[in-house]
Design an enzyme around this catalytic site. Sequence first.
Site, short mmCIF file in Angstrom:
data_model
loop_
_atom_site.label_atom_id
_atom_site.label_comp_id
_atom_site.label_asym_id
_atom_site.label_seq_id
_atom_site.Cartn_x
_atom_site.Cartn_y
_atom_site.Cartn_z
CG HIS A 16 10.65 -2.53 5.03
ND1 HIS A 16 9.29 -2.41 4.93
CD2 HIS A 16 10.89 -3.73 5.59
CE1 HIS A 16 8.72 -3.48 5.43
NE2 HIS A 16 9.67 -4.32 5.83
CG LEU A 17 11.73 2.32 -0.26
CD1 LEU A 17 10.39 2.98 -0.53
CD2 LEU A 17 12.70 2.61 -1.38
CB SER A 18 12.28 4.06 5.87
OG SER A 18 11.24 3.19 6.28
CB ALA A 67 1.13 0.27 6.49
NE ARG A 83 4.00 6.54 1.85
CZ ARG A 83 4.20 5.30 2.25
NH1 ARG A 83 4.73 4.41 1.43
NH2 ARG A 83 3.87 4.94 3.46
NE ARG A 120 6.51 4.24 10.29
CZ ARG A 120 5.45 4.39 9.49
NH1 ARG A 120 5.07 3.44 8.67
NH2 ARG A 120 4.75 5.52 9.52
CG ASN A 163 8.25 -1.96 0.69
OD1 ASN A 163 7.67 -2.13 1.77
ND2 ASN A 163 8.86 -0.83 0.38
CG ASP A 209 -1.70 -17.22 8.23
OD1 ASP A 209 -0.65 -17.57 8.83
OD2 ASP A 209 -2.77 -17.00 8.81
N PRO A 212 0.80 -1.22 0.00
CG PRO A 212 -0.09 -1.08 2.14
CD PRO A 212 0.56 -2.04 1.19
CG ASN A 213 -0.28 4.41 1.22
OD1 ASN A 213 -1.20 4.94 0.60
ND2 ASN A 213 -0.42 3.95 2.45
CD GLU A 234 9.72 -7.77 6.15
OE1 GLU A 234 9.71 -8.93 6.63
OE2 GLU A 234 9.50 -6.75 6.83
CE1 TYR A 262 8.84 4.87 3.68
CE2 TYR A 262 7.30 6.71 3.46
CZ TYR A 262 7.72 5.56 4.11
OH TYR A 262 7.02 5.11 5.20
CG HIS A 273 4.50 -2.21 10.52
ND1 HIS A 273 5.80 -2.63 10.63
CD2 HIS A 273 4.51 -1.18 9.62
CE1 HIS A 273 6.57 -1.87 9.84
NE2 HIS A 273 5.81 -0.99 9.21
NE ARG A 317 9.84 5.78 9.19
CZ ARG A 317 8.88 5.65 8.27
NH1 ARG A 317 8.95 4.64 7.39
NH2 ARG A 317 7.87 6.48 8.23
C1 DQA Z 1 7.96 0.95 4.29
C2 DQA Z 1 7.94 1.13 5.80
C3 DQA Z 1 6.53 0.95 6.35
O1 DQA Z 1 6.53 1.13 7.75
C4 DQA Z 1 5.59 1.96 5.73
O2 DQA Z 1 4.28 1.75 6.19
C5 DQA Z 1 5.65 1.94 4.25
C6 DQA Z 1 6.96 1.86 3.60
C7 DQA Z 1 9.36 1.25 3.69
O3 DQA Z 1 9.58 0.86 2.54
O4 DQA Z 1 10.18 1.87 4.33
O5 DQA Z 1 4.65 2.07 3.56
O6 DQA Z 1 7.64 -0.41 3.99
#
Ligand code: DQA
Length: 145
Positions: free
Chosen positions: A99-101, A76, A17, A110, A73, A86, A9-10, A97, A22, A79, A106
């Site tokens: 993640h950018l950040s 959210a 964003r 997270r 990735n 599953d 998502p997002n 897995e 990010y 978490h 954080r």
């Molecule tokens: C994220 C970190 C997540 O906590 C956040 O909700 C994201 C991006 C990252 O790539 O750093 O949407 O997955």
Amino acid sequence: MKVAVIHGPNLRLLGKREPEVYGTDTLDDVNRKLGELAKTLGVELEMFQSNHEGEILDFIADAAPRVSGFLINPGAFTHTSIALLDAFLGVSRPFVEVHLSNLARREEFRHHSYLSGAAVGVVYGFGVQSYLLGLRGLAARLGAS
Ligand code: DQA
């Protein structure tokens, strides 16, 4: 060998964003860089982005027979989603897995991932490089170059 890349998502808002968190690469930039690396590794990629948890669950189940592994990735859903965990346990395909950040720097909420314990590995904190490092790790695990 084929790998599915899932952006949760997002992530389609990348570039606009919270660029201070990010980065300024767009999702197309990330996919293009992944595609370039994949070529050198001899890996074929299939890209998927959704803001909807159920769509991601369906994609994992549908894509599993045609791919050797997943790079995700989860945004959210990392978490919150036992259902995503599953889904991966159910298809018996290795996943990485990313993640950018840097999640550890954080907010407390997270710091926990429902997925990490089942992943081959986790890469975070390197911006778009997290994806590229994750793909390299997954390809090595799958026996690609
Ligand atoms: C994220 C970190 C997540 O906590 C956040 O909700 C994201 C991006 C990252 O790539 O750093 O949407 O997955």
